[in-house]
Design a protein around this motif. Structure first.
Motif, PDB file in Angstrom:
ATOM      1  N   PHE A 333       0.832  -1.199   0.000  1.00  0.00           N
ATOM      2  CA  PHE A 333       0.000   0.000   0.000  1.00  0.00           C
ATOM      3  C   PHE A 333       0.872   1.256   0.000  1.00  0.00           C
ATOM      4  O   PHE A 333       0.589   2.220  -0.693  1.00  0.00           O
ATOM      5  N   TYR A 371      -1.791  -1.106 -13.731  1.00  0.00           N
ATOM      6  CA  TYR A 371      -3.247  -0.980 -13.626  1.00  0.00           C
ATOM      7  C   TYR A 371      -3.977  -0.881 -14.948  1.00  0.00           C
ATOM      8  O   TYR A 371      -5.178  -1.068 -15.003  1.00  0.00           O
TER       9      TYR A 371
ATOM     10  N   GLU B 326      -4.161  -4.428  10.653  1.00  0.00           N
ATOM     11  CA  GLU B 326      -3.497  -4.596   9.356  1.00  0.00           C
ATOM     12  C   GLU B 326      -4.498  -4.988   8.279  1.00  0.00           C
ATOM     13  O   GLU B 326      -4.351  -4.622   7.119  1.00  0.00           O
ATOM     14  N   LEU B 327      -5.504  -5.764   8.698  1.00  0.00           N
ATOM     15  CA  LEU B 327      -6.521  -6.158   7.713  1.00  0.00           C
ATOM     16  C   LEU B 327      -7.205  -4.918   7.155  1.00  0.00           C
ATOM     17  O   LEU B 327      -7.547  -4.852   5.974  1.00  0.00           O
ATOM     18  N   GLU B 328      -7.380  -3.915   8.012  1.00  0.00           N
ATOM     19  CA  GLU B 328      -7.975  -2.668   7.542  1.00  0.00           C
ATOM     20  C   GLU B 328      -7.085  -2.060   6.450  1.00  0.00           C
ATOM     21  O   GLU B 328      -7.569  -1.564   5.445  1.00  0.00           O
ATOM     22  N   ASN B 329      -5.766  -2.128   6.652  1.00  0.00           N
ATOM     23  CA  ASN B 329      -4.856  -1.637   5.618  1.00  0.00           C
ATOM     24  C   ASN B 329      -5.048  -2.370   4.306  1.00  0.00           C
ATOM     25  O   ASN B 329      -5.000  -1.777   3.229  1.00  0.00           O
ATOM     26  N   GLY B 330      -5.221  -3.685   4.404  1.00  0.00           N
ATOM     27  CA  GLY B 330      -5.427  -4.489   3.203  1.00  0.00           C
ATOM     28  C   GLY B 330      -6.649  -4.006   2.441  1.00  0.00           C
ATOM     29  O   GLY B 330      -6.644  -3.907   1.211  1.00  0.00           O
ATOM     30  N   ARG B 331      -7.691  -3.675   3.184  1.00  0.00           N
ATOM     31  CA  ARG B 331      -8.894  -3.115   2.584  1.00  0.00           C
ATOM     32  C   ARG B 331      -8.568  -1.857   1.808  1.00  0.00           C
ATOM     33  O   ARG B 331      -9.002  -1.671   0.676  1.00  0.00           O
ATOM     34  N   LEU B 332      -7.795  -0.968   2.419  1.00  0.00           N
ATOM     35  CA  LEU B 332      -7.460   0.294   1.767  1.00  0.00           C
ATOM     36  C   LEU B 332      -6.698   0.051   0.474  1.00  0.00           C
ATOM     37  O   LEU B 332      -6.921   0.713  -0.534  1.00  0.00           O
ATOM     38  N   PHE B 333      -5.800  -0.935   0.521  1.00  0.00           N
ATOM     39  CA  PHE B 333      -5.024  -1.250  -0.673  1.00  0.00           C
ATOM     40  C   PHE B 333      -5.949  -1.670  -1.808  1.00  0.00           C
ATOM     41  O   PHE B 333      -5.763  -1.292  -2.966  1.00  0.00           O
ATOM     42  N   ARG B 334      -6.980  -2.427  -1.476  1.00  0.00           N
ATOM     43  CA  ARG B 334      -7.903  -2.872  -2.526  1.00  0.00           C
ATOM     44  C   ARG B 334      -8.713  -1.706  -3.098  1.00  0.00           C
ATOM     45  O   ARG B 334      -8.920  -1.624  -4.303  1.00  0.00           O
ATOM     46  N   VAL B 336      -7.837   1.516  -3.213  1.00  0.00           N
ATOM     47  CA  VAL B 336      -6.995   2.407  -4.008  1.00  0.00           C
ATOM     48  C   VAL B 336      -6.612   1.723  -5.318  1.00  0.00           C
ATOM     49  O   VAL B 336      -6.462   2.379  -6.354  1.00  0.00           O
ATOM     50  N   SER B 337      -6.511   0.419  -5.285  1.00  0.00           N
ATOM     51  CA  SER B 337      -6.209  -0.295  -6.529  1.00  0.00           C
ATOM     52  C   SER B 337      -7.368  -0.166  -7.503  1.00  0.00           C
ATOM     53  O   SER B 337      -7.166   0.055  -8.700  1.00  0.00           O
ATOM     54  N   ILE B 388      -5.047   7.732   4.047  1.00  0.00           N
ATOM     55  CA  ILE B 388      -5.659   6.654   4.827  1.00  0.00           C
ATOM     56  C   ILE B 388      -6.990   7.102   5.419  1.00  0.00           C
ATOM     57  O   ILE B 388      -8.002   6.393   5.350  1.00  0.00           O
ATOM     58  N   LEU B 391      -9.600   7.314   2.612  1.00  0.00           N
ATOM     59  CA  LEU B 391     -10.015   5.997   2.110  1.00  0.00           C
ATOM     60  C   LEU B 391     -10.883   5.271   3.133  1.00  0.00           C
ATOM     61  O   LEU B 391     -11.819   4.549   2.775  1.00  0.00           O
ATOM     62  N   ASP B 395     -14.524   3.692   2.524  1.00  0.00           N
ATOM     63  CA  ASP B 395     -14.893   2.320   2.839  1.00  0.00           C
ATOM     64  C   ASP B 395     -16.085   2.272   3.781  1.00  0.00           C
ATOM     65  O   ASP B 395     -16.963   1.411   3.651  1.00  0.00           O
TER      66      ASP B 395
END
Ligand code: ATP
Ligand code: ATP
Ligand code: MG
Ligand code: MG
Lengths: 438, 438
Positions: A333, A371, B326-334, B336-337, B388, B391, B395
């Motif tokens: 990220f 992307y 950290e799982l919340e971070n993973g969400r953010l990565f998805r 923004v992707s 962050i 985002l 979410d």
């Protein structure tokens, strides 16, 4: 026989989803709530699912709310005893000793006070909040029986789970009793399951306040804790809230469905002679039969404790690896964010020095590569796996090369992931320094 | 007194950094290595830091490598005993029982075989790999003494840590002995610290192979395990590899620096009468003095076991919360992707329908809002916290509005984060469906 270790004893199959559901539950609020603020606790959400006011346990109807503290922003549980009138200031001070109990099997108590915020005079206990908890009764005894070939199927609780409960509660009682306290409420509705196979005592401290004026010898209360634990397990092993109505019959059922060790354990909890109250003990007299104390009990179940202990160690290892994996995601990220900070900044739209030359041009094309790829049919590639794999190579500084194609498809540039990594770092640094001005 | 619980007993202060260092250590390779492939294990990296070949423990010089299995892609440890010649096939089969031991305090053994890959005849044990492990000797006894006002400072190990070791090893021995085995090597160089305060027995199974032809009664070996544990703790408590040379003096030191309970525990381990070998027991004879078995020992240290158990439960809770974060971070990565997949696709550069109208236009401006803001001085805002926070609001579908400014600064659009969320989902879906063609 030495019990086989279940590696995932404390780990749900869908650990990640469960943690996310918990985070959601914690965030959940009640729109248009008429509930008051209580001291510095706001955004109350009631958690009681049934509207029955059960007064038998505490002598007062009780309500459970989750609420946010404006002091630390954290979410807590408020348990409210309705219509409680404090007559003796000392009563509420008995909570002080409970604040010191910090045990994995006890819901931590933070505070207790009276309030008129609800319009009556209420007693409030502030405790830790565990999202998506269920009481043991909710978890195991509220099932709608499913029928299997005409015969009702019972939801027999696995013996390993029962031992897990016994050892966790015993460990909690050890902490409580060693601190000169007694749990006093070990009940199917006051032991909560806070995650897979993980339980905590939830009603502590309350009776110490409400029955402050009816003092009872500590030793007696502590022995009663063990008896209550026995009754709890008897009900669970029988899958029957009323198993204590016929103890003999219920124990026989345990004997048929569980190991002899479990039956002996429950029998001991229910029937062992309570420790003689110190006042009645003959001076210097020693008791030959073991006393009904938590220490005697712990000694008797050492093998099971070791077993649960090992399950906990394994759970630790599993969660730690899951955490390590997620940390890697956090890394990705941050890289992709840097890339986004750098590429296609509007203020440089017409600045050819920034936008279209050198490293930034590579990074722009690399972002397209991540992307904006299309497949042979010209369909967008929307595969997150491609993004993650490529970013991992950037982070690792891999020597592998990737092919970047200019938007007009006139230029093809080969560049290693290691180069991309270097370019991201240097361009981002330039940006942070504000060195790249209009 | 009941020992206070250290909440972070098993949790390093820098949990995240430590996990990242471990991941790095696991990835590390040796460029231009001359080490061979060994069966399906490749990319060997030697882990021995000293070149002394210690033959006393196993009777052969031993080497430790980390290596990757081409079968499952995982990293393992290979321990190689140099110049070992297998004379009896049965010897190596004794490893089978060890493969079944799955305990949080034992380094798991996966396989054993002989190989000529190193040019000699070597015996290889394949075990679990724990990145950045240290032996107890490396962790505690290899310190360069620092001087404090002229007096050497000793690195006295906290008693809680010693009890942590004792309880973990005792739990490991319970699993080993219950399976009809003995650890045989409980040594400062063969107990490894795999994370903060967490230890595992590391030399198991080896002597069962190399000394297969010199059988000894199991009961004797098991009692010796307990004696070895006593010697290990004596050395650690004395901060001295040679503390066993004068046991009396060393025990006195323990008495001065630790609790009476610890001294008694070590004394018992060192001196308790071994269990009488079954062959010598008089028929039907019962022994009044407790035997030197792991069960007797566990009973004696129940309080400490409960303590370590609770520390483990707390560690579980702490790591699980870290994971949830950290799982919340993973969400953010998805999220923004998805935004990146949608915005500024080159194939739509000249397609006004895609690029500049409706939802996609909003998302393009939202991406600028996330990453391309400038402050009052026109300096780029490169604050990940801003990204962050925004985002997270997307979410959560927050009703809060944000202000989007067009690149020519002619248009200002107010839009709620909830709308952004909806637009991301619908545009991404369109993209996945391939509905948005050139
Ligand atoms: N500390 C807590 N954290 C999270 N949820 C909790 C907590 N304490 C209680 N709960 C949940 O709140 C609900 C109500 O709890 P409560 O103790 O009132 O049980 P109950 O079944 O309503 O029993 P009673 O009839 O005695 O009120 C239960 O679902 C319980 O799991
Ligand atoms: N399973 C393992 N996972 C990770 N590291 C390990 C593992 N086993 C051993 N190591 C590490 O490898 C190194 C060498 O281990 P080894 O057992 O040979 O210790 P040593 O100090 O060299 O003792 P000896 O003199 O007996 O060889 C140590 O730093 C140890 O921590
Ligand atoms: Mg209720
Ligand atoms: Mg070595």
């Amino acid at each position: 026989a030495y019990q086989k270790i279940a590696h995932n004893f404390f780990i749900p199959d869908d650990l990640r989803e469960e943690l996310q559901r918990k985070a959601e539950a914690a965030r959940q609020v009640l729109p248009n709530s008429a509930l008051p603020e209580v001291e510095h606790y706001h955004t109350l959400v009631p958690l009681d699912t049934n509207n029955q006011r059960n007064v038998t346990l505490f002598g007062y109807p009780s309500w459970v709310y989750k609420a946010v503290s404006s002091k630390d922003g954290k979410t807590y549980i408020l348990r409210r005893l309705e219509n409680y009138r404090l007559t003796n200031e000392k009563a509420i001070r008995s909570v002080q000793s409970w604040k010191r109990i910090n045990n994995g099997g006890v819901v931590k108590i933070h505070d207790a006070f009276t309030t008129r915020a609800f319009g009556d005079s209420s007693l409030i206990f502030v405790t830790d909040y565990f999202p998506r908890s269920k009481t043991l009764a909710q978890e195991h005894l509220n099932y709608t029986p499913s029928y299997n070939r005409g015969r009702p199927m019972t939801n027999q609780i696995p013996e390993a789970t029962l031992w897990g409960y016994i050892t966790q509660i015993a460990s909690a009682l050890k902490a409580i009793h060693s601190n000169g306290l007694a749990a006093r409420v070990i009940n199917l509705s006051k032991v909560i399951v806070t995650s897979k196979n993980r339980v905590r005592l939830n009603g502590c401290a309350i009776l110490d306040v409400t029955q402050h004026d009816i003092p009872r010898p500590l030793q007696e209360l502590q022995a009663e804790d063990l008896t209550q634990l026995g009754r709890l397990i008897l009900c669970l092993a029988n899958n029957n809230q009323n198993a204590t109505l016929n103890i003999q019959k219920s124990l026989e059922h345990v004997g048929r469905t569980c190991s002899l060790q479990l039956k002996d354990c429950v029998t001991w909890l229910l029937t062992a002679a309570p420790a003689a109250p110190t006042t009645l003990q003959s001076p210097g007299g020693t008791n030959a039969t073991p006393e009904k104390t938590i220490d005697t009990f712990l000694q008797a179940i050492t093998t099971q404790i070791i077993n649960t202990f090992d399950n906990t160690l394994h759970a630790n290892d599993i969660i730690a690896s899951a955490l390590a994996l997620e940390l890697e995601n956090g890394r990705l990220f941050r890289i992709v964010s840097k890339l986004n900070f750098i590429t296609e900044r509007p203020e440089f739209d017409h600045n050819p020095l920034w936008a279209e030359t050198g490293e930034r041009y590579y990074l722009k094309l690399f972002r397209d590569f991540l992307y904006h790829s299309v497949d042979a049919q010209g369909k967008p590639v929307t595969d997150l796996g491609h993004v993650i794999a490529a970013l991992n190579k950037v982070d690792a500084g891999s020597e592998e090369k990737c092919m970047l194609v200019s938007r007009d498809e006139q230029n093809v540039l080969m560049v290693s992931y290691r180069d991309v990594k270097r370019m991201v770092e240097s361009c981002f640094l330039e940006l942070v320094k504000g060195g790249a001005r209009r």
